[in-house]
Write a protein that holds these residues in place. Structure first.
Motif, PDB file in Angstrom:
ATOM      1  N   VAL A   1     -57.280 -57.384 -13.186  1.00  0.00           N
ATOM      2  CA  VAL A   1     -56.693 -56.373 -11.881  1.00  0.00           C
ATOM      3  C   VAL A   1     -55.238 -56.721 -12.062  1.00  0.00           C
ATOM      4  CG1 VAL A   1     -57.369 -55.669  -9.357  1.00  0.00           C
ATOM      5  CG2 VAL A   1     -58.711 -56.709 -10.842  1.00  0.00           C
ATOM      6  N   LEU A   2     -54.717 -57.542 -11.668  1.00  0.00           N
ATOM      7  CA  LEU A   2     -53.218 -57.748 -11.262  1.00  0.00           C
ATOM      8  C   LEU A   2     -52.926 -56.954 -12.241  1.00  0.00           C
ATOM      9  CD1 LEU A   2     -52.716 -61.864  -9.863  1.00  0.00           C
ATOM     10  CD2 LEU A   2     -52.005 -59.529  -8.583  1.00  0.00           C
ATOM     11  N   ASP A   3     -53.164 -57.280 -13.861  1.00  0.00           N
ATOM     12  CA  ASP A   3     -52.298 -56.539 -14.682  1.00  0.00           C
ATOM     13  C   ASP A   3     -51.791 -55.191 -14.611  1.00  0.00           C
ATOM     14  OD1 ASP A   3     -50.941 -57.456 -17.598  1.00  0.00           O
ATOM     15  OD2 ASP A   3     -51.738 -55.191 -17.321  1.00  0.00           O
ATOM     16  N   ALA A   4     -53.564 -54.126 -13.663  1.00  0.00           N
ATOM     17  CA  ALA A   4     -53.395 -52.986 -13.829  1.00  0.00           C
ATOM     18  C   ALA A   4     -52.450 -52.467 -12.159  1.00  0.00           C
ATOM     19  CB  ALA A   4     -55.018 -52.502 -13.505  1.00  0.00           C
ATOM     20  N   CYS A   5     -52.686 -53.646 -11.123  1.00  0.00           N
ATOM     21  CA  CYS A   5     -51.890 -53.431 -10.243  1.00  0.00           C
ATOM     22  C   CYS A   5     -50.089 -53.350 -10.584  1.00  0.00           C
ATOM     23  CB  CYS A   5     -52.045 -53.661  -8.988  1.00  0.00           C
ATOM     24  SG  CYS A   5     -52.851 -54.201  -8.264  1.00  0.00           S
ATOM     25  N   ALA A   6     -49.796 -54.226 -11.396  1.00  0.00           N
ATOM     26  CA  ALA A   6     -48.789 -53.933 -11.668  1.00  0.00           C
ATOM     27  C   ALA A   6     -47.166 -53.568 -12.298  1.00  0.00           C
ATOM     28  CB  ALA A   6     -48.751 -55.247 -12.115  1.00  0.00           C
ATOM     29  N   THR A   7     -48.748 -52.649 -13.844  1.00  0.00           N
ATOM     30  CA  THR A   7     -48.693 -51.446 -14.136  1.00  0.00           C
ATOM     31  C   THR A   7     -48.093 -50.215 -13.465  1.00  0.00           C
ATOM     32  OG1 THR A   7     -49.580 -51.930 -16.069  1.00  0.00           O
ATOM     33  CG2 THR A   7     -49.496 -49.908 -16.307  1.00  0.00           C
ATOM     34  N   THR A   8     -49.192 -49.835 -12.420  1.00  0.00           N
ATOM     35  CA  THR A   8     -49.109 -49.466 -11.560  1.00  0.00           C
ATOM     36  C   THR A   8     -47.839 -49.016 -10.704  1.00  0.00           C
ATOM     37  OG1 THR A   8     -51.601 -49.654 -11.371  1.00  0.00           O
ATOM     38  CG2 THR A   8     -50.306 -48.081  -9.546  1.00  0.00           C
ATOM     39  N   SER A   9     -47.419 -49.889 -10.725  1.00  0.00           N
ATOM     40  CA  SER A   9     -46.302 -50.962  -9.820  1.00  0.00           C
ATOM     41  C   SER A   9     -44.950 -49.862 -10.837  1.00  0.00           C
ATOM     42  CB  SER A   9     -45.987 -52.042  -9.123  1.00  0.00           C
ATOM     43  OG  SER A   9     -47.266 -52.630  -8.627  1.00  0.00           O
ATOM     44  N   ILE A  10     -44.643 -50.699 -11.722  1.00  0.00           N
ATOM     45  CA  ILE A  10     -43.342 -50.244 -12.473  1.00  0.00           C
ATOM     46  C   ILE A  10     -44.042 -48.773 -12.709  1.00  0.00           C
ATOM     47  CG2 ILE A  10     -44.960 -50.604 -14.824  1.00  0.00           C
ATOM     48  CD1 ILE A  10     -40.678 -51.093 -13.877  1.00  0.00           C
ATOM     49  N   GLU A  11     -44.383 -48.223 -12.921  1.00  0.00           N
ATOM     50  CA  GLU A  11     -45.209 -46.189 -13.414  1.00  0.00           C
ATOM     51  C   GLU A  11     -43.876 -45.752 -11.738  1.00  0.00           C
ATOM     52  OE1 GLU A  11     -45.633 -44.568 -15.666  1.00  0.00           O
ATOM     53  OE2 GLU A  11     -45.616 -46.174 -17.101  1.00  0.00           O
ATOM     54  N   GLU A  12     -44.739 -46.454 -11.091  1.00  0.00           N
ATOM     55  CA  GLU A  12     -44.163 -46.114  -9.394  1.00  0.00           C
ATOM     56  C   GLU A  12     -42.892 -45.933  -9.388  1.00  0.00           C
ATOM     57  OE1 GLU A  12     -43.830 -43.916  -5.970  1.00  0.00           O
ATOM     58  OE2 GLU A  12     -45.147 -43.863  -7.416  1.00  0.00           O
ATOM     59  N   LEU A  13     -41.953 -47.225  -9.378  1.00  0.00           N
ATOM     60  CA  LEU A  13     -41.144 -47.655  -9.552  1.00  0.00           C
ATOM     61  C   LEU A  13     -40.113 -46.246 -10.086  1.00  0.00           C
ATOM     62  CD1 LEU A  13     -38.739 -49.093  -8.566  1.00  0.00           C
ATOM     63  CD2 LEU A  13     -38.582 -50.657 -10.717  1.00  0.00           C
ATOM     64  N   CYS A  14     -40.531 -46.229 -11.532  1.00  0.00           N
ATOM     65  CA  CYS A  14     -40.058 -44.787 -12.571  1.00  0.00           C
ATOM     66  C   CYS A  14     -39.932 -43.475 -11.585  1.00  0.00           C
ATOM     67  CB  CYS A  14     -40.691 -44.961 -13.642  1.00  0.00           C
ATOM     68  SG  CYS A  14     -40.587 -46.877 -14.450  1.00  0.00           S
ATOM     69  N   ASP A  15     -40.949 -43.061 -11.025  1.00  0.00           N
ATOM     70  CA  ASP A  15     -41.473 -42.241 -10.602  1.00  0.00           C
ATOM     71  C   ASP A  15     -40.496 -41.816  -9.378  1.00  0.00           C
ATOM     72  OD1 ASP A  15     -43.487 -41.565 -12.701  1.00  0.00           O
ATOM     73  OD2 ASP A  15     -45.580 -41.649 -10.618  1.00  0.00           O
ATOM     74  N   SER A  16     -40.253 -42.873  -8.131  1.00  0.00           N
ATOM     75  CA  SER A  16     -39.727 -42.932  -7.625  1.00  0.00           C
ATOM     76  C   SER A  16     -37.756 -42.936  -7.010  1.00  0.00           C
ATOM     77  CB  SER A  16     -39.625 -44.448  -6.576  1.00  0.00           C
ATOM     78  OG  SER A  16     -38.625 -44.358  -5.116  1.00  0.00           O
ATOM     79  N   ILE A  17     -37.545 -43.411  -8.494  1.00  0.00           N
ATOM     80  CA  ILE A  17     -35.906 -43.081  -9.041  1.00  0.00           C
ATOM     81  C   ILE A  17     -35.888 -41.477  -9.568  1.00  0.00           C
ATOM     82  CG2 ILE A  17     -34.744 -44.299 -10.947  1.00  0.00           C
ATOM     83  CD1 ILE A  17     -35.705 -46.827 -10.791  1.00  0.00           C
ATOM     84  N   GLY A  18     -37.290 -41.189 -10.066  1.00  0.00           N
ATOM     85  CA  GLY A  18     -36.914 -40.420 -10.780  1.00  0.00           C
ATOM     86  C   GLY A  18     -36.561 -38.825  -9.509  1.00  0.00           C
ATOM     87  N   ARG A  19     -37.444 -39.360  -8.769  1.00  0.00           N
ATOM     88  CA  ARG A  19     -37.716 -38.065  -7.836  1.00  0.00           C
ATOM     89  C   ARG A  19     -36.030 -38.051  -6.769  1.00  0.00           C
ATOM     90  NH1 ARG A  19     -42.831 -40.252  -7.039  1.00  0.00           N
ATOM     91  NH2 ARG A  19     -42.375 -41.563  -5.686  1.00  0.00           N
ATOM     92  N   THR A  20     -35.477 -39.462  -6.557  1.00  0.00           N
ATOM     93  CA  THR A  20     -34.134 -39.358  -6.128  1.00  0.00           C
ATOM     94  C   THR A  20     -33.022 -38.633  -7.198  1.00  0.00           C
ATOM     95  OG1 THR A  20     -34.862 -41.441  -5.683  1.00  0.00           O
ATOM     96  CG2 THR A  20     -32.529 -41.279  -5.179  1.00  0.00           C
TER      97      THR A  20
END
Length: 245
Positions: free
Chosen positions: A125-144
């Motif tokens: 579950v932690l691994d899935a949370c971390a994968t979600t986090s790195i994708e969200e970081l990329c998305d956040s940078i992309g939006r900015t």
């Protein structure tokens, strides 16, 4: 331009979506009991405490063979060269591209590894949370990035990473060396092309003056469709990477 302004614009806080965590856990509508639900909430909280979201990016002018005899992409003022029909098509109308590298740091890796010996379910579950986090970081940078470039009448393509389609995963090694990511981000790569920290992403994003139709990319359009465990379905966008205005 982007290099100068983006550092002060990006919010590195991460919003971890439980829906996305469940997708990476290959949830397909099964019943979730209270124990698992509480475990996911606990892991989301722990992930937010342990990650150290960081990024590094550079913008490069794109060069191509004058006779278009090959599908090679060259990046000016660097030794980077990409042999990929898919990437060539993606960047066809782009004069520049962004090389983006992101990472969550090593602490979340240690937690995932620790629980793999004592509580395998929690580790997964932690691994899935971390994968979600790195994708969200990329998305956040992309939006900015998209907002900043839109002010200049420029637009972004979807992001494309080595290992996708026909772009060799070995390109990660060249990018890490060229951008000195070991020093700038603490990012290294093994002889088997595994990036350390493991929850890291390198991506190529095109910059174009032509407005892009930000239509959702169908899962069926992806070259990895048949063997992707995380696709949402034929008519849904299972991946992230197209930045809407």
């Amino acid at each position: 331009m982007v290099n100068k302004s983006i550092n002060s614009c990006i919010d590195s806080s991460i919003d971890i979506s439980k829906e996305e965590v469940l997708r990476y856990l290959e949830y397909k509508g099964q019943h979730i009991d209270n124990n698992l639900n509480d475990l996911i909430d606990d892991c989301i909280k722990m992930t937010k405490e342990k990650i150290n979201p960081r990024y590094y990016l550079r913008v490069y002018p794109i060069l191509r063979d004058k006779d278009n005899s090959s599908k090679s992409i060259f990046l000016k003022d660097s030794s980077l060269k990409f042999e990929s029909n898919d990437l060539y098509k993606l960047l066809y109308k782009c004069d520049e591209c962004i090389i983006l590298a992101t990472t969550l740091g090593i602490n979340i890796e240690k937690e995932i590894r620790k629980y793999s010996y004592t509580d395998l379910t929690k580790s997964i579950v932690l691994d899935a949370c971390a994968t979600t986090s790195i994708e969200e970081l990329c998305d956040s940078i992309g939006r900015t990035l998209s907002k900043e470039l839109n002010k200049e009448g420029k637009y972004l393509t979807m992001r494309y990473s080595p290992g996708y389609g026909d772009l060799s995963i070995e390109s990660n090694r060249d990018i890490i060396d060229t951008l000195n990511l070991n020093k700038n981000l603490g990012l290294t790569i093994t002889s088997n092309s595994i990036m350390i920290p493991r929850k890291s992403v390198i991506a190529i994003i095109g910059i174009t003056s032509e407005k892009i139709k930000n239509e959702n990319k169908k899962c069926t359009m992806c070259s990895n469709y048949t063997n992707c465990r995380y696709r949402k379905g034929d008519e849904d966008n299972g991946c992230k990477g197209i930045y809407k205005e």
